[in-house]
Design a protein around this motif. Structure first.
Motif, PDB file in Angstrom:
ATOM      1  N   VAL A  49       0.866  -1.179   0.000  1.00  0.00           N
ATOM      2  CA  VAL A  49       0.000   0.000   0.000  1.00  0.00           C
ATOM      3  C   VAL A  49       0.901   1.227   0.000  1.00  0.00           C
ATOM      4  O   VAL A  49       1.894   1.271   0.716  1.00  0.00           O
ATOM      5  N   ASP A  50       0.536   2.211  -0.790  1.00  0.00           N
ATOM      6  CA  ASP A  50       1.301   3.455  -0.851  1.00  0.00           C
ATOM      7  C   ASP A  50       0.497   4.570  -0.191  1.00  0.00           C
ATOM      8  O   ASP A  50      -0.414   5.125  -0.793  1.00  0.00           O
ATOM      9  N   GLY A  51       0.786   4.838   1.068  1.00  0.00           N
ATOM     10  CA  GLY A  51       0.192   5.972   1.750  1.00  0.00           C
ATOM     11  C   GLY A  51      -1.061   5.694   2.548  1.00  0.00           C
ATOM     12  O   GLY A  51      -1.021   5.612   3.763  1.00  0.00           O
ATOM     13  N   ILE A  52      -2.192   5.550   1.865  1.00  0.00           N
ATOM     14  CA  ILE A  52      -3.471   5.484   2.566  1.00  0.00           C
ATOM     15  C   ILE A  52      -4.130   4.119   2.374  1.00  0.00           C
ATOM     16  O   ILE A  52      -4.174   3.590   1.269  1.00  0.00           O
ATOM     17  N   TYR A  53      -4.637   3.587   3.482  1.00  0.00           N
ATOM     18  CA  TYR A  53      -5.372   2.326   3.458  1.00  0.00           C
ATOM     19  C   TYR A  53      -6.803   2.623   3.892  1.00  0.00           C
ATOM     20  O   TYR A  53      -7.029   3.364   4.855  1.00  0.00           O
ATOM     21  N   GLU A  54      -7.760   2.036   3.194  1.00  0.00           N
ATOM     22  CA  GLU A  54      -9.171   2.218   3.514  1.00  0.00           C
ATOM     23  C   GLU A  54      -9.802   0.871   3.836  1.00  0.00           C
ATOM     24  O   GLU A  54      -9.476  -0.134   3.204  1.00  0.00           O
ATOM     25  N   ALA A  55     -10.703   0.882   4.793  1.00  0.00           N
ATOM     26  CA  ALA A  55     -11.392  -0.355   5.183  1.00  0.00           C
ATOM     27  C   ALA A  55     -12.767  -0.031   5.716  1.00  0.00           C
ATOM     28  O   ALA A  55     -12.996   1.033   6.301  1.00  0.00           O
ATOM     29  N   ARG A  56     -13.675  -0.961   5.532  1.00  0.00           N
ATOM     30  CA  ARG A  56     -14.996  -0.882   6.166  1.00  0.00           C
ATOM     31  C   ARG A  56     -14.866  -1.624   7.495  1.00  0.00           C
ATOM     32  O   ARG A  56     -14.575  -2.811   7.530  1.00  0.00           O
ATOM     33  N   VAL A  57     -15.095  -0.892   8.570  1.00  0.00           N
ATOM     34  CA  VAL A  57     -14.905  -1.448   9.906  1.00  0.00           C
ATOM     35  C   VAL A  57     -16.286  -1.679  10.527  1.00  0.00           C
ATOM     36  O   VAL A  57     -17.116  -0.773  10.565  1.00  0.00           O
ATOM     37  N   PRO A  58     -16.531  -2.898  11.013  1.00  0.00           N
ATOM     38  CA  PRO A  58     -17.844  -3.202  11.610  1.00  0.00           C
ATOM     39  C   PRO A  58     -18.159  -2.284  12.787  1.00  0.00           C
ATOM     40  O   PRO A  58     -17.254  -1.736  13.430  1.00  0.00           O
ATOM     41  N   GLY A  59     -19.442  -2.146  13.086  1.00  0.00           N
ATOM     42  CA  GLY A  59     -19.845  -1.395  14.262  1.00  0.00           C
ATOM     43  C   GLY A  59     -19.218  -1.988  15.518  1.00  0.00           C
ATOM     44  O   GLY A  59     -19.225  -3.202  15.692  1.00  0.00           O
ATOM     45  N   HIS A  60     -18.655  -1.110  16.356  1.00  0.00           N
ATOM     46  CA  HIS A  60     -17.936  -1.515  17.573  1.00  0.00           C
ATOM     47  C   HIS A  60     -16.791  -2.461  17.243  1.00  0.00           C
ATOM     48  O   HIS A  60     -16.324  -3.202  18.117  1.00  0.00           O
ATOM     49  N   GLY A  61     -16.329  -2.445  15.996  1.00  0.00           N
ATOM     50  CA  GLY A  61     -15.314  -3.396  15.538  1.00  0.00           C
ATOM     51  C   GLY A  61     -13.960  -2.774  15.305  1.00  0.00           C
ATOM     52  O   GLY A  61     -13.720  -1.596  15.588  1.00  0.00           O
ATOM     53  N   VAL A  62     -13.091  -3.589  14.765  1.00  0.00           N
ATOM     54  CA  VAL A  62     -11.704  -3.197  14.526  1.00  0.00           C
ATOM     55  C   VAL A  62     -11.183  -3.890  13.279  1.00  0.00           C
ATOM     56  O   VAL A  62     -11.609  -4.996  12.943  1.00  0.00           O
ATOM     57  N   VAL A  63     -10.263  -3.226  12.628  1.00  0.00           N
ATOM     58  CA  VAL A  63      -9.388  -3.861  11.648  1.00  0.00           C
ATOM     59  C   VAL A  63      -7.998  -3.714  12.231  1.00  0.00           C
ATOM     60  O   VAL A  63      -7.539  -2.597  12.483  1.00  0.00           O
ATOM     61  N   LEU A  64      -7.354  -4.834  12.517  1.00  0.00           N
ATOM     62  CA  LEU A  64      -6.029  -4.831  13.129  1.00  0.00           C
ATOM     63  C   LEU A  64      -5.015  -5.226  12.066  1.00  0.00           C
ATOM     64  O   LEU A  64      -5.097  -6.307  11.492  1.00  0.00           O
ATOM     65  N   LEU A  65      -4.070  -4.321  11.812  1.00  0.00           N
ATOM     66  CA  LEU A  65      -3.080  -4.506  10.757  1.00  0.00           C
ATOM     67  C   LEU A  65      -1.673  -4.621  11.330  1.00  0.00           C
ATOM     68  O   LEU A  65      -1.368  -4.038  12.377  1.00  0.00           O
ATOM     69  N   LYS A  66      -0.831  -5.340  10.601  1.00  0.00           N
ATOM     70  CA  LYS A  66       0.607  -5.287  10.849  1.00  0.00           C
ATOM     71  C   LYS A  66       1.193  -4.639   9.608  1.00  0.00           C
ATOM     72  O   LYS A  66       0.976  -5.094   8.481  1.00  0.00           O
ATOM     73  N   VAL A  67       1.922  -3.534   9.821  1.00  0.00           N
ATOM     74  CA  VAL A  67       2.445  -2.729   8.737  1.00  0.00           C
ATOM     75  C   VAL A  67       3.966  -2.725   8.834  1.00  0.00           C
ATOM     76  O   VAL A  67       4.532  -2.519   9.908  1.00  0.00           O
ATOM     77  N   SER A  68       4.617  -2.963   7.706  1.00  0.00           N
ATOM     78  CA  SER A  68       6.087  -2.995   7.698  1.00  0.00           C
ATOM     79  C   SER A  68       6.627  -2.443   6.383  1.00  0.00           C
ATOM     80  O   SER A  68       5.932  -2.424   5.382  1.00  0.00           O
ATOM     81  N   LYS A  69       7.878  -2.014   6.412  1.00  0.00           N
ATOM     82  CA  LYS A  69       8.549  -1.517   5.205  1.00  0.00           C
ATOM     83  C   LYS A  69       8.816  -2.648   4.266  1.00  0.00           C
ATOM     84  O   LYS A  69       9.005  -3.771   4.620  1.00  0.00           O
TER      85      LYS A  69
END
Length: 173
Positions: free
Chosen positions: A153-173
């Motif tokens: 991903v270059d710069g911005i990531y978009e996601a639909r996050v459930p109500g009271h939910g989370v998207v948990l990412l691991k981001v690395s170079k």
């Protein structure tokens, strides 16, 4: 075991990272995962936030009556790896916009755990600019709960996050 209580306790930990380090952990209390008062998305939020906080993961449910779903939530190796990361750096809130919060935690290998938390009861579209968490240019992104590499991903990531939910990412170079 209610979302309102868990979220009040967990999200109120913002700003406390300066007091945490190996051997000195902030403790937002035991996990309620599996006690029946929250739904799966809310329990994922609970586990994800505690992992970013480097909080002790103390199961507060009846272990003899756990459903397979509860076992899967409490024993997710990637989420536990975030919580138990050897750097011992507690994460913190990066941004808040209405009910949407971005939290980040630096991990020992230089990657970051990034949580997109939706505190609204309905699903919401969320964006995170990885510059907000210290990355410039292209990064590799993995969805921890989905156990899925999302590519570069270059710069911005978009996601639909459930109500009271989370998207948990691991981001690395």
């Amino acid at each position: 075991d209610r979302y309102a209580s868990m979220s009040q306790i967990g999200f109120s930990q913002a700003g406390l990272a300066q007091f945490a380090k190996p051997g000195h952990w902030n403790d937002p209390d035991m996990l309620e995962v599996g006690n029946g008062g929250m739904n799966t998305d809310e329990y994922r939020t609970h586990m994800s936030l505690w992992a970013i906080l480097a909080a002790p993961l103390l199961a507060g449910n009846d272990l003899t009556t756990m459903t397979p779903e509860t076992v899967a939530l409490l024993t997710n190796k990637e989420v536990i790896a975030v919580d138990q990361d050897p750097a011992g750096k507690q994460g913190d809130r990066v941004s808040v916009e209405g009910p949407m919060e971005i939290w980040s935690r630096t991990l020992a290998d230089g990657s970051k755990a990034v949580g997109l938390f939706n505190r609204h009861p309905q699903p919401m579209e969320m964006k995170v600019n990885f510059q907000q968490v210290g990355f410039a240019g292209k990064v590799r992104v993995r969805d921890i709960w989905q156990a899925k590499d999302l590519g570069t991903v270059d710069g911005i990531y978009e996601a639909r996050v459930p109500g009271h939910g989370v998207v948990l990412l691991k981001v690395s170079k």
